[in-house]
Motif scaffolding. Structure first.
Motif, short mmCIF file in Angstrom:
data_model
loop_
_atom_site.label_atom_id
_atom_site.label_comp_id
_atom_site.label_asym_id
_atom_site.label_seq_id
_atom_site.Cartn_x
_atom_site.Cartn_y
_atom_site.Cartn_z
N ILE A 195 0.78 59.28 18.07
CA ILE A 195 -0.05 60.47 18.34
C ILE A 195 0.72 61.74 17.95
O ILE A 195 0.13 62.72 17.53
CB ILE A 195 -0.49 60.52 19.82
CG1 ILE A 195 -1.17 59.22 20.23
CG2 ILE A 195 -1.43 61.70 20.07
CD1 ILE A 195 -2.40 58.84 19.48
N TYR A 249 7.35 53.28 17.13
CA TYR A 249 7.09 51.85 16.90
C TYR A 249 7.64 51.43 15.53
O TYR A 249 7.00 50.69 14.79
CB TYR A 249 5.59 51.54 17.03
CG TYR A 249 4.87 52.48 17.97
CD1 TYR A 249 4.92 52.28 19.35
CD2 TYR A 249 4.21 53.60 17.48
CE1 TYR A 249 4.31 53.18 20.21
CE2 TYR A 249 3.60 54.50 18.34
CZ TYR A 249 3.65 54.29 19.70
OH TYR A 249 3.05 55.18 20.53
N MET B 100 2.72 55.27 30.97
CA MET B 100 3.06 55.95 29.71
C MET B 100 4.27 55.24 29.13
O MET B 100 4.91 54.43 29.80
CB MET B 100 3.41 57.41 29.99
CG MET B 100 4.78 57.59 30.62
SD MET B 100 4.89 58.98 31.73
CE MET B 100 4.08 58.34 33.18
N GLN B 101 4.56 55.57 27.89
CA GLN B 101 5.85 55.19 27.32
C GLN B 101 6.49 56.44 26.73
O GLN B 101 7.39 57.02 27.31
CB GLN B 101 5.69 54.06 26.32
CG GLN B 101 5.46 52.72 27.03
CD GLN B 101 4.96 51.64 26.13
OE1 GLN B 101 5.42 51.47 25.02
NE2 GLN B 101 3.97 50.89 26.60
N CYS B 102 5.98 56.86 25.59
CA CYS B 102 6.61 58.03 24.96
C CYS B 102 6.27 59.33 25.68
O CYS B 102 6.96 60.33 25.51
CB CYS B 102 6.23 58.12 23.50
SG CYS B 102 4.55 58.73 23.20
N GLY B 103 5.19 59.34 26.43
CA GLY B 103 4.82 60.53 27.19
C GLY B 103 4.08 61.58 26.39
O GLY B 103 3.79 62.65 26.91
N CYS B 105 0.93 61.47 24.95
CA CYS B 105 -0.48 61.64 25.32
C CYS B 105 -0.63 62.00 26.79
O CYS B 105 -1.72 62.33 27.24
CB CYS B 105 -1.26 60.34 25.06
SG CYS B 105 -0.82 59.04 26.23
N CYS B 137 -4.11 56.87 23.34
CA CYS B 137 -2.71 56.57 23.65
C CYS B 137 -2.33 55.41 22.74
O CYS B 137 -3.02 54.41 22.67
CB CYS B 137 -2.54 56.15 25.10
SG CYS B 137 -0.85 55.60 25.45
N ARG B 138 -1.23 55.57 22.05
CA ARG B 138 -0.81 54.52 21.14
C ARG B 138 0.22 53.60 21.79
O ARG B 138 0.55 52.56 21.24
CB ARG B 138 -0.21 55.18 19.89
CG ARG B 138 -0.07 54.29 18.71
CD ARG B 138 -1.36 53.59 18.34
NE ARG B 138 -1.33 53.15 16.96
CZ ARG B 138 -2.23 52.37 16.43
NH1 ARG B 138 -3.25 51.94 17.14
NH2 ARG B 138 -2.14 52.02 15.16
N CYS B 139 0.74 53.99 22.93
CA CYS B 139 1.83 53.23 23.53
C CYS B 139 1.36 52.16 24.51
O CYS B 139 1.88 51.05 24.52
CB CYS B 139 2.76 54.15 24.30
SG CYS B 139 3.72 55.28 23.29
#
Ligand code: FES
Ligand code: FES
Lengths: 793, 161
Positions: A195, A249, B100-103, B105, B137-139
Motif C-alpha cells: 500500500i 514482501y 496489522m503488520q507494517c502499520g 493501512c 490491507c496487503r499484510c
C-alpha cells in the motif's frame, strides 16, 4: 526423539511491541521525514514500449519557477556505475534512467527536481523529448523467435538465461514409467503491491562526507550497491534502518530510485526526496513479479506414485535482469515439492520483453512453481480416478524419512506432512465439505473443493546466485546481532536492517529474553544505522526468525557466559558450581550466596579489579551467524544445498463460481501449517493470513496486463485489483509443530507462508468446480472475465 | 499560484493556513500540520489509507481539496486516543490482537473501525467486513482486524455495563 523444548517466552502470546506506534499514528515511514531545503522529484516516463531518445530539451521545464534541475539518463549514465545484475550479462546495462533508448512504456527517462512535488509534476510535462519509435516485443514466446525485436541489441538475443539441470536418471525413470502426462500451467505477472509505494530521501553532508538515506527499503547489500553505483566508499553511505517500511514482501529493492536521489543530493547539495505515486510505482518502478509458463511432464505409476518430473519454466523477466531471473533459481530448493520424487529435470529460461522489470516477490518464485507442481498432482488424481488427498498421501515424504535429500541436492530438515494433512482434513471435516459442495451443486451452482500441499523453503541463503552465475561465489548469507548491556543493567539489541511488518523488534527481544531469562519488555531492540551495523542480508527468504533469532540467541549466550564468568571469579568457584537464573547467579545449593544481575553488570562496567583477569570491560557481545547448512558452492552435477529449513502447509478452500458471471466466492478456507516452533503466534498467524490473501489475489484478481501496443493496462487500483475484506474469507488455521533440528529454538520461516500454497489450492478448487462441465483451466489469475469466457466457450 | 485561506479543526485544535487551492486534504494534514499518521496509498480513492473523520463521517482525504475542508471538523488517527496518551478501545484491540503488520493501512483502518463502533456497538462479522471493505490491507488478510473489532466491541460493552 528428544522431548520438546520448554520455553518461557517463546511460543507464548505477547503483544507485538512495534504495533503501539502504528495504532497511535506514530510510525515513521519514509514519507514522514522532512528536512529543511528538501527538493522533490517527479519522473518523466516514456510513453512508448520501445523508442530511441534522440534528444531531451529541458529548458521549458527549467523556466518554470521553483524548478531546480532536470536529470537525464545520459548525464546519470556518465557519472555512475551500472546497477548490479543477478546474472553474468556484461552487455546488458541496467541504469536508473533510460540512456538513449527507452525499453518499456513507463520507463523513466528524466527526473525533474523542484521545490514541491506539484511543481515537479507540472515541469515534467514540459520536458520535450524527441522519441523515435522502435519495434518492440511483449509476448515472451514471440521474444524467443529469431525474428523478434531484441530488447537489448547488445545482448544479441532476448534470452537472459537458459539452462537445464538433470538430477537423477530422468530418462530412465520416464522410460520405465507406467504412465506419463504433460500439461502447461501459466502464472501471470502480478506482484506484492504494498500500500505504501517506494519512497526515499537522501541528503549529502559535505562536512561529514556522508550520504544519509531514509528509504522504505528491503534490500540485501543496499548500502554497498549504492556506494558501488555512485563510486563512493560504503563508509560514506548511512542508511537509516529505523524507517518503518509500509509493506514490501520482498519487493522494495528501490536501488534505481535511491541512486537517482543520491546522485541529485550530491549534485545539488540539498536533501532530495522521491515518493513514487501509484502510477510511477506500477508502471515504472520495476517492481513486478514472476510471469511464467510451465511445461510440465511427470512419470508415475498405476498407484499415482510419481517417479520423475520434468519442468520447463519460461519466465518473462521484462526489461532488465536485476534479481528477477534468480527467482527461477530458488525453486531448485524444493523442485519436487513435498514429494518423494526420485529424479527431476529443470529447464529454466529467462526471456526479456518490453515490459517493466521484476523484483523479488514473496517466495522468490516458489509460489508459481508450487502451483505448477500441484496442478500436476491434481491431474494425476483425476486421470487415475484416485482422490486428490490420496495421491498426495502416497507421494508425501514420510516423517521417519527426514532428513530427506531431494534430487537437486537440498536436504529437507524435518516435517510430518501426513500428520498435518490428517489434522487439517479432520478439522475441516472433509466429508462434510464434500457434502456442502454437493449441495451447492444440487442448487445449480458450480462448486469446488481445493487442496494443495506445499513447502516454504526458509532461512534464505544465496545458493541460487552461484548456481545461476558462475562468476558469483557468494556462499554466505549471514545475519548479525549486537547486544549491549548498559551500566544500569538495561539490554539493547541491534539489528542491521529495516523491517516491513515482520516484528523484528519483538523477535529480538523475545529471543534474547529466552536465553537471558529477562523480561522481554525490558529489552530494547533497535535498527542500527548502516555505517555502524554488523552484516545483514535483510528480511528476505523467510529468514529472520531463523537467522536474526539465531544471531540474537548466539549473542545472548555470550552475554550469559560472561556474566557467569564474572560470578565465578567473584565467588572463586568453578562455573559448574553456579546456577544462572533470571540474570542472577547463585551458588548451587546456597541461594543466599547470590550476585544479582545489577551487581554483575556493575562489576563489568566499573569494577575492573573484580573482573576475571584479562577480560574485556563492559558487557557486550555480537554474533554473526552463517545460514545453517550453508557455506558451499554448487557441485559439478548441479546439486546444491539451498535453504536450511522447510515449512509445510496444506490448504483447503471451498468455493462457488457463478455460472452466469464467472464470479468466484470463497465460502470456507482451512490451512494446516507447520513452521516448527512458533516464536510469536500472532505474528505467524498474521503472516499466514496475509499470505493467503495475497495468494487469493494472485489466483483470482491481480494481473499486470499489457495491451498489444505495449501499454500497461493496470496502473491504478481501479484496474489492478487487490482483494478487500469482501473477497478474503475468514480462515481457520490448524497448527502443527515439527521443530527444525538446525535452529536455535526449532523455528522455521513463516514470512511467505500462505502465499506458497493458496494459489494452487484456489486453482484446485476452481477446477473441481469446472470438472462436472468437463472443463479445466491452468492459467492464473482466473479472473471473472477469464472464467466467464471459459464457461461460455 | 494564488493562495486561499483555510480554517479547520483537527483533533480539537483549530488551524488557519494560507494554501494553494490544489493542495489535497491529505497533503495538507501531512505537510502543513505535520500530522503524518494519515497515509497515502493510491491518491485515487481506492485504498482508504488516507481515511479521516470529517464532521463525524469517514472520508478519503486524498479526494478532498484542503480548501473544501474550510470550516469543517476532523479527527485523524492522532486524535483517537485520549489526551493523556491512553489508547482508545479500538486502538488497544488492534495492538492486543496484532491487527496489522507494517502499520501502513492501520490509521485508515482504525478510522473505519472507530466509526463503525460508534454507529454500531455490536457489529456482526459481515458488518465489520462491510465497514472495512473500502480499506485495503496487503499484510494481514483482514482476519486479525475483524477479530480486533470484535474484541473492542466487547471491551466497550464491558465498560458500558
Ligand atoms: S490514498 Fe486516498 S484512498 Fe488511497
Ligand atoms: S498492515 Fe500493512 S498494509 Fe495493512
Amino acid at each position: 526423539m528428544s522431548a520438546p523444548q520448554q520455553f518461557k517466552y517463546i511460543t507464548k502470546k505477547r503483544r507485538v511491541r512495534e504495533d503501539r506506534r502504528f495504532v497511535t499514528g506514530k510510525g515513521r515511514f519514509a514519507a514522514d521525514f522532512k528536512f529543511p531545503g528538501m527538493l522533490h522529484i517527479a519522473m518523466v516516463a516514456s510513453p512508448f514500449a520501445c523508442a530511441k531518445i534522440n534528444s531531451i530539451d529541458s529548458s521549458p521545464a527549467l523556466e518554470l519557477p521553483g524548478v531546480h534541475y532536470v536529470l537525464t539518463g545520459v548525464e546519470l549514465a556518465a557519472n555512475i556505475n551500472p546497477l548490479l545484475s543477478g546474472l553474468d550479462l556484461p552487455d546488458v546495462k541496467r541504469l536508473p534512467l533510460a540512456n538513449g533508448r527507452a525499453r518499456y512504456a513507463g520507463e523513466w527517462v528524466a527526473a525533474v527536481v523542484a521545490d514541491t512535488r506539484h511543481i515537479a509534476e507540472d515541469a515534467a510535462e514540459l520536458v520535450a523529448i524527441d522519441y523515435e519509435m522502435l519495434d518492440f516485443v511483449i509476448d515472451p514466446e514471440e521474444a524467443l523467435q529469431d525474428t523478434a525485436p531484441v530488447v537489448h541489441p547488445e545482448n544479441g538475443s532476448n534470452i537472459f538465461f537458459d539452462k537445464t539441470w538433470t538430477w537423477g536418471d530422468v530418462e530412465g525413470d520416464f522410460a520405465k514409467a507406467e504412465h506419463t502426462l504433460a500439461l502447461q500451467a501459466k502464472w501471470s505477472r502480478s506482484s506484492t503491491v504494498p500500500i505504501e509505494t517506494f519512497a526515499v530521501t537522501a541528503s549529502w553532508d559535505e562536512g561529514r562526507e556522508m550520504l544519509d538515506i531514509w528509504a522504505s527499503i528491503q534490500m540485501p547489500k543496499y548500502p554497498e550497491q549504492i556506494a558501488r553505483a555512485l563510486q563512493i566508499p560504503v563508509t560514506s553511505v548511512n542508511v537509516h534502518f529505523d524507517v518503518d517500511v509500509g509493506g514490501s514482501y520482498g519487493l522494495k529493492r528501490g536501488i534505481r530510485q535511491t541512486v537517482i536521489v543520491a546522485y541529485l543530493t550530491k549534485k545539488l547539495q540539498r536533501p532530495v526526496r522521491f515518493i513514487e505515486d501509484r502510477l510511477e510505482n506500477m508502471a515504472g518502478g520495476e517492481m513486478h513479479g514472476p510471469d511464467r509458463v510451465f511445461d510440465m511432464e511427470v512419470a508415475y505409476d498405476e498407484q499415482g506414485i510419481m517417479e520423475s518430473l520434468k519442468i520447463t519454466a519460461t519466465d518473462d523477466c521484462g526489461c532488465y535482469p536485476g534479481r528477477a531471473p534468480l527467482q527461477l533459481g530458488k525453486p531448485v530448493s524444493a523442485i519436487v515439492g513435498p514429494y518423494r520424487i526420485k529424479s527431476a529435470r529443470y529447464h529454466a529460461r529467462s526471456v526479456s520483453t518490453n515490459k517493466t522489470s521484476q523484483e523479488a516477490v514473496r517466495g522468490f518464485g516458489q509460489a508459481p512453481t508450487n502451483f505448477a507442481i500441484e496442478t500436476v498432482v491434481d491431474r494425476i488424481a483425476s486421470t487415475l480416478n484416485i482422490s486428490r488427498e490420496e495421491v498426495r498421501r502416497r507421494n508425501l515424504i514420510r516423517s521417519e524419512e527426514f532428513p530427506w535429500r531431494i534430487p537437486s541436492g537440498s536436504e529437507y530438515d524435518s516435517g510430518d506432512y501426513h500428520a498435518v494433512l490428517d489434522k487439517l482434513m479432520r478439522a475441516a471435516d472433509w466429508d462434510k465439505l464434500i457434502e456442502k459442495r454437493n449441495s451447492f451443486r444440487n442448487d445449480g451452482k458450480l462448486a469446488g473443493l481445493g487442496l494443495s500441499t506445499c513447502l516454504e523453503p526458509s532461512g534464505g541463503n544465496s545458493s541460487f546466485e552461484p548456481l545461476f552465475n558462475p562468476k558469483n561465489d557468494t556462499t554466505t548469507w549471514m545475519e548479525s546481532c549486537l547486544i549491549k548491556v548498559d551500566m544500569l543493567g538495561g539490554i539493547c539489541a541491534m539489528m542491521g536492517t529495516s523491517s516491513s511488518g515482520q516484528g523484528h523488534e519483538t523477535l529480538l527481544a523475545v529471543s534474547i529474553a529466552e536465553v537471558l531469562e529477562r523480561d522481554p519488555d525490558s529489552i530494547r531492540a533497535i535498527h542500527s544505522e548502516s555505517v555502524g551495523a554488523l552484516p545483514s542480508n535483510s528480511p528476505v527468504g523467510s529468514r529472520m526468525a531463523i537467522m536474526l533469532g539465531g544471531a540474537a540467541a548466539g549473542a545472548a549466550k555470550k552475554i550469559k557466559n560472561q556474566v557467569i564468568a564474572i560470578a565465578a571469579h567473584n565467588f572463586q568457584l568453578p562455573e559448574d558450581r553456579l546456577v544462572y537464573e533470571g540474570g542472577d547467579v547463585y551458588v548451587k545449593g546456597d541461594t543466599e550466596r547470590c550476585l544479582r544481575w545489577e551487581q554483575l553488570v556493575d562489576i563489568a562496567h566499573r569494577q575492573y579489579h573484580n573482573m576475571p583477569i584479562g577480560s574485556e570491560p563492559g558487557l557486550q557481545a555480537q554474533h554473526t551467524w552463517e545460514v545453517p547448512t550453508g557455506g558451499a558452492m554448487p557441485k559439478e552435477d548441479g546439486t546444491v544445498q539451498m535453504y536450511p529449513c522447510y515449512a509445510f502447509e496444506a490448504h483447503i478452500p471451498l468455493i462457488t463460481i457463478d455460472p452466469g458471471t464467472g464470479q468466484v466466492q470463497i465460502h470456507d478456507y482451512y490451512i494446516g501449517h507447520d513452521c516448527g516452533t512458533v516464536i510469536n503466534p500472532d505474528i505467524v498467524r498474521g503472516m499466514t493470513f496475509g499470505g493467503i490473501a495475497h495468494g487469493i489475489g494472485a489466483a483470482l484478481y491481480e494481473k499486470f496486463q499489457y495491451d498489444e501496443s505495449g501499454q500497461l493496462q493496470a496502473g491504478t487500483f481501479m484496474d489492478y485489483l487487490l482483494p478487500s475484506a469482501h473477497e478474503i474469507p475468514a480462515v481457520e488455521m490448524i497448527k502443527h509443530h515439527t521443530p527444525s533440528p538446525l535452529t536455535e529454538f526449532g523455528q522455521k520461516g513463516s514470512g511467505e507462508s500462505g502465499y506458497l500454497g493458496a494459489p494452487a489450492a484456489i486453482a484446485s478448487a476452481v477446477n473441481d468446480a469446472l470438472a462436472p462441465l468437463g472443463k479445466s483451466i491452468a492459467t492464473l489469475p482466473m479472473r471473472v472475465r477469464d472464467l466467464e469466457e471459459l464457461l461460455n466457450s | 499560484m494564488s493562495k486561499n485561506s483555510v480554517h479547520i479543526t483537527v483533533n480539537g485544535t483549530a488551524y488557519k493556513r494560507e494554501i494553494e487551492p490544489r493542495l489535497t486534504l491529505v497533503d495538507f494534514l501531512r505537510d502543513e500540520l505535520d500530522l503524518t499518521g494519515t497515509h497515502v496509498g493510491c491518491e485515487h480513492g481506492v485504498c482508504g489509507a488516507c481515511s479521516v473523520i470529517m464532521d463525524g463521517r469517514p472520508v478519503r482525504s486524498c479526494l478532498i481539496y484542503a480548501v473544501m475542508a474550510d470550516g469543517h471538523d476532523f479527527v485523524t488517527v492522532e486524535g483517537l486516543g485520549s489526551k493523556d496518551g491512553s489508547l482508545s478501545p479500538i486502538q488497544d484491540a488492534f495492538w492486543e490482537n496484532h491487527a496489522m503488520q507494517c502499520g501502513y493501512c492501520t490509521p485508515g483502518m482504525l478510522i473505519a473501525c472507530h466509526h463503525l463502533l460508534e454507529e454500531n456497538p455490536d457489529p456482526t462479522e459481515e458488518e465489520i467486513r462491510e465497514a472495512i471493505g473500502g480499506n485495503l490491507c496487503r499484510c494481514t488478510g483482514y482476519q486479525q482486524i475483524v477479530e480486533a473489532v470484535k474484541i473492542a466491541a466487547q471491551k466497550i460493552h464491558g465498560v458500558n455495563l
